[in-house]
Design a protein around this motif. Structure first.
Motif, mmCIF file in Angstrom:
data_model
loop_
_atom_site.group_PDB
_atom_site.id
_atom_site.type_symbol
_atom_site.label_atom_id
_atom_site.label_comp_id
_atom_site.label_asym_id
_atom_site.label_seq_id
_atom_site.Cartn_x
_atom_site.Cartn_y
_atom_site.Cartn_z
ATOM 1 N N ASP A 1 -11.994 -22.712 43.352
ATOM 2 C CA ASP A 1 -10.964 -23.703 43.079
ATOM 3 C C ASP A 1 -10.898 -23.981 41.578
ATOM 4 O O ASP A 1 -11.931 -24.039 40.895
ATOM 5 N N ILE B 1 -6.335 -25.272 45.443
ATOM 6 C CA ILE B 1 -7.316 -24.859 46.436
ATOM 7 C C ILE B 1 -7.147 -23.376 46.755
ATOM 8 O O ILE B 1 -6.045 -22.927 47.071
ATOM 9 N N ASP C 1 -11.235 -23.992 53.075
ATOM 10 C CA ASP C 1 -11.823 -23.800 51.753
ATOM 11 C C ASP C 1 -13.332 -23.673 51.941
ATOM 12 O O ASP C 1 -14.023 -24.677 52.139
ATOM 13 N N ASP D 1 -17.451 -24.983 48.318
ATOM 14 C CA ASP D 1 -16.913 -25.104 46.963
ATOM 15 C C ASP D 1 -17.341 -26.426 46.357
ATOM 16 O O ASP D 1 -17.848 -27.323 47.050
#
Length: 506
Positions: free
Chosen positions: A262, A255, A180, A183
């Motif tokens: 997100d 996610i 990810d 974020d």
């Protein structure tokens, strides 16, 4: 062998970086204190929220509740929002300590705290799904970076923001919660209303981590880069030392791998109430809870459909310097794909310690039982499903999900020195019901039911943790799973997991 060597070499390169960061803060990086004690006077790891079991190395663990007790002053915690940086640093303090408390007004009623984390985790699975899927070996390196901003406006208002960047390197197949890009990991406000002798009430809207109780059924998923987070509203009433009441209405965060994408998962909803009284019955803590977890298009062995699952449970627990005890029971009711849910779970963890003996030995016993479905055609869904399971309940390998599983895990814990902890033992595993399958890992995918023994196999576990300084830690995990004959005849395989983790928090 060359792949494993290259992964370990990468981790070895990362470790000196962490050590170099530690040397920047050498004036504040001290050896950990003696065994921690929780509110009942017993030993517990302070830097650990529910769901994490590092070395018992620091005093006065934080409470994982909005408005709850913070951790010891000036010590990084695993749940970063439970840290206490309220004390203004000395003028000659190191830079990393100065940025943990930046005064924004003359009276020091308003201050900003800036912190972060760098974590590198080498993991190596041999048969990560124990043969459920072909080509299931995997040996990625996880990297986790965090940047924390925590603004305090007087004693009753705070705004907390945590940015995260998560990468997975060298994987044979991807694990989605490990990837990810930068974020918004957490972002919430706390507004506390003081009620005098009647306690206090804290409102927390936003996006946040939320372990409940001991974190076994609703944990934080620490083994992967991205912990479980939720967004919505959490409200907590606390009468210090006597009672806490937690109410929440949330959606789990879905996610996505790119940056700042997100969102709350529209197909899932989580709400409930959790009540805890730390010394309710003869010095034992008592918890009671109800929560409901709704999922659209859930897939279980019983079929596919909407899952609306209520969990009703109670917990009895106590810790003293010698004795620890934690017993929890849960029943699940509701509906799944037009079937009535009839599931249950029981969890026991207990141990006895000798803190005055060399290496402070502890003999422990963990026993768990979660229901399976004894008849797929009777219109009832009997397989237990946890809302946010702490899969390292069995081992860090996370080979098994809770569903239809019974296990017995005796263990021995030793502390050769105050900041090193070793734990080892065999975990014996069975199916709760022969008519149901063996459920694997975070996905919950399962082997088909098969005739024969309920015995699934034995996992041999070793954990070692070294709290090098109060900011820098290392952990090692090794699990070898030996499949039982019946499981092996139906596709099960032996498996092995090795993990080496370094973490630096400032």
């Amino acid at each position: 062998m060359s792949r494993r060597f290259s992964r370990l070499a990468g981790l070895a390169c990362a470790a000196p970086l962490s050590l170099a960061l530690a040397s920047v803060a050498s004036a504040q990086s001290v050896a950990p204190d003696d065994d921690a004690k929780d509110s009942s006077g017993g030993p517990q790891a302070s830097a650990s929220p529910p769901g994490i079991r590092p070395a018992r190395s620091q005093p006065a663990p934080a409470e994982a509740l909005p408005g709850g007790r913070k951790g010891p002053p000036g010590v990084p915690q695993a749940l970063r929002w439970t840290e206490d940086w309220s004390k203004k640093p000395a003028d000659d303090a190191p830079f990393l300590e100065k940025i943990r408390h930046i005064s924004l007004d003359a009276d020091d009623d308003v201050y900003l705290s800036i912190g972060g984390e760098a974590r590198v985790y080498y993991t190596n699975w041999k048969h990560s799904t124990l043969g459920l899927r072909a080509n299931d070996d995997n040996d990625p390196v996880q990297t986790r970076l965090r940047l924390v901003g925590d603004l305090h406006v007087g004693p009753y208002v705070r705004a907390y923001v945590e940015l995260g960047d998560n990468r997975e390197h060298g994987e044979q197949f991807a694990t989605p919660p490990n990837e990810d890009r930068i974020d918004l990991y957490q972002a919430f406000m706390d507004v506390t209303v003081p009620l005098g002798d009647a306690g206090k009430l804290t409102f927390r809207p936003g996006r946040f981590e939320m372990p409940l109780g001991n974190g076994k059924l609703v944990g934080i998923r620490e083994g992967l880069n991205m912990r479980l987070t939720y967004q919505g509203l959490r409200t907590t009433y606390i009468l210090p030392g006597k009672l806490s009441v937690d109410a929440f209405a949330l959606r789990p965060v879905a996610i996505s791998a790119d940056s700042f994408d997100d969102t709350g998962d529209a197909g899932k909803a989580f709400k409930g109430v959790y009540v805890s009284a730390p010394k309710a019955i003869a010095g034992f803590g008592t918890d009671a809870y109800w929560y409901r977890y709704d999922r659209s298009n859930a897939t279980l062995r019983e079929g596919t459909g909407d899952d609306q699952r209520n969990s009703w449970g109670a917990r009895l627990w106590k810790r003293t310097p010698q004795f620890d005890f934690d017993l929890e029971g849960t029943v699940q009711r509701g509906s799944f794909a037009d079937q009535d849910i009839r599931a249950w779970g029981v969890m026991l963890e207990t141990g006895y310690s000798w803190p005055s003996m060399p290496m402070k030995p502890r003999l422990g016993l963990r026993a768990n039982a979660f229901s399976g479905d004894d008849d797929l055609s009777d219109g009832k869904a009997g397989t237990f499903v946890a809302a946010g399971p702490r899969l390292p309940l069995y081992s860090e390998a996370a080979f098994f999900n809770f569903s239809n599983m019974v296990d017995l895990y005796p263990s021995l814990t030793l502390k050769p020195v105050d900041n090193v902890t070793l734990m080892a033992g065999p975990d014996f595993l069975w199916r709760q019901d022969k008519a149901d399958g063996v459920y694997i890992g975070p996905s919950g995918a399962s082997f088909a039911p098969y005739d024969g023994s309920r015995y699934v196999g034995t996992a041999l576990n070793l954990e070692a943790s070294w709290q090098t300084t109060r900011r820098l830690s290392f952990r090692l995990f090794e699990t070898y799973f030996s499949a039982g004959d019946g499981f092996a005849r139906n596709g099960g395989r032996n498996g092995n997991y090795f993990g080496l983790l370094s973490s630096y928090r400032f």
